[in-house]
Structures are given as C-alpha cells and as structure tokens.
Design a protein around this motif. Structure first.
Motif: not given
Ligand code: DC
Length: 244
Positions: A155-182
């Motif tokens: 079984v092989k799955i190729y999971l994708t999502a639009g780049a904008e959606e992925r950036a948004k997910r990453r943003y909220f993931q970093l925010k939740a971890k308190g890692q938005l500061q760079a």
C-alpha cells in the motif's frame, strides 16, 4: 545458505505502508496515528535527514561536503525512544542529547533538504531505513518510501495539499509550540510559504529519488479533509487490499 533464504522470506512478509508527500501535507501526523492504531512500527525518514543535517551543523561539516556527510550519515549515533504507554516520553537522542525540538526547526529542515539531494547521503541512510521493517508491520513516512526504499510495499499513499494550506498549517503548528519567533522576529505565513515552495522545488527536482508519487500510489489531497477523514481513507485502502 538455508538461513539466508529463510530471512528473506520473513522480510518479504512484513507489510509496509508508505506515506510520501511534501512537507506540511499531514503525512507525519497520519503516519503516527496509523502506526499507533495498528500497533505497527513507524519510520519518520525525514528525521534521519534532519539528524544528519543537525550533526553536520554541530560538527562544522559543510552541507556540500558529500564525503564527510556520507561518513556522518553512516555513523549517526542516534536512538529513537518510543513511548511504551500513554504519558511515557518519546524522543530522539543524537550523541547523548535530546534533539526532538532541535531537528524540527525550520533551518534544520532546509539543511536536511539540501543534504538529501546528495546520493552518498541517501545511500548511507538506506539500510538504516529498511531495518525499520519489522513484525507486525511498518508505516514509513517520507519522500521516496514508495518509489525507492520500500518499492515493493503493498500500500502506497501519496499525500498532498495546496502550498498555501500547508504554510497555514505550519504557521499554527509553530504558534501552538511557541516557536514562531526566529532571529527576534515573528515568522510570517508569507515567509513560510516561500520556504515551502523552495523546499518543494528542491525535493521534486533533485536527480536522485525526487519527490513524486510512485506509479502505483494512491494520491490523496488533504487540503479540504480532516485528519480523521484522511486516516479513514488510508485504512479503507488497507482493508480493501486485505492488509488489515
Ligand atoms: O519530512 P521532513 O520535512 O522531516 O523532511 C526533511 C527533508 O528531508 C525534506 O525536505 C527532504 C528530505 N527527505 C528526503 O529527501 N527523503 C525522505 N524520505 C524524507 C525526507
């Protein structure tokens, strides 16, 4: 001679589900949930590339020094600690240090993507990845799990999502971890989107094991799906194929 033949038979019977796709598509989350649900082993192959990149940064090895990176990747002193029960701490230990948080940083991801383009590094990490295929089964998450490392997976799955959606997910993931500061400033969604596009481009255009769906992969677009919906679809495929 006899022993060798027996070992090959055992290895061939271990079911492997590969989940490949670009960063932020949700494959890490899905692979983790699926492995837990089935009680199977989990290979986070991106972590191996990130660990090699971090080791290179720690040891002052240039990210284009293929010969030294080959040696580093082949001799990575790493332990993956799996949580045996809920509440147990899982973790990744590199040369005696907990590095789970360090390897998830954006700069380490970008460096991982750079060294992942080097054939010697990919070769050096190959047998380490294949060794994760143990009974009762393996969920393998990465970029080339279905095309190269476990090309025979049922079984092989190729999971994708639009780049904008992925950036948004990453943003909220970093925010939740308190890692938005760079570097003293908040990371913006625009900046994350630019990084994601650059990483996609590098991962998809490299000469060796580029990111692409295997010919026999099922392509799932998670842009408008919940985690539970994606997980449900993957498990449906596994049931249809008699894997579970
Ligand atoms: O999945 P990730 O973001 O942790 O992966 C980090 C980088 O490692 C990714 O940009 C490309 C590389 N990688 C790879 O080339 N092959 C894999 N199987 C997994 C990751």
């Amino acid at each position: 001679m006899k022993r060798k033949a027996r070992k090959i038979v055992i290895e061939n019977t271990i079911p492997v589900v590969t989940i490949d796709g670009p960063g932020g598509s949700g494959k890490g989350t899905i692979a983790g949930l699926l492995a837990r649900e089935l009680g199977w082993h989990l290979l986070d192959s991106g972590a191996l590339y990130r660990l090699t990149a971090l080791a290179a940064m720690n040891h002052g090895v240039a990210l284009d020094d293929e010969a030294s990176l080959d040696v580093l990747a082949a001799h990575l002193d790493v332990q993956f600690i799996a949580a045996e029960t809920d509440g147990d701490e899982s973790g990744i230990i590199l040369e005696g240090e907990h590095v789970e948080a360090a390897i998830r940083q954006e700069d380490v991801g970008i460096s991982a993507s750079r060294i992942a383009a080097l054939p010697a590094v990919r070769d050096a990490l190959m047998s380490r990845q294949r060794a994760f295929a143990e009974a009762p089964g393996l969920v393998a998450d990465g970029r080339d799990m279905g095309t190269v490392v476990f090309a025979d997976a049922p079984v092989k799955i190729y999971l994708t999502a639009g780049a904008e959606e992925r950036a948004k997910r990453r943003y909220f993931q970093l925010k939740a971890k308190g890692q938005l500061q760079a570097k003293g400033a908040d990371v913006s969604i625009e900046r994350l989107l630019a990084d994601i596009r650059a990483r996609d481009e590098r991962d998809m255009s490299r000469a060796v094991a580029p990111l692409k769906p295997a010919d026999d992969a099922i392509v799932l677009d998670s842009t408008k799906l919940t985690i539970q919906e994606v997980l449900g679809q993957v498990m449906d495929v596994m049931r249809e194929r008699g894997i579970i």
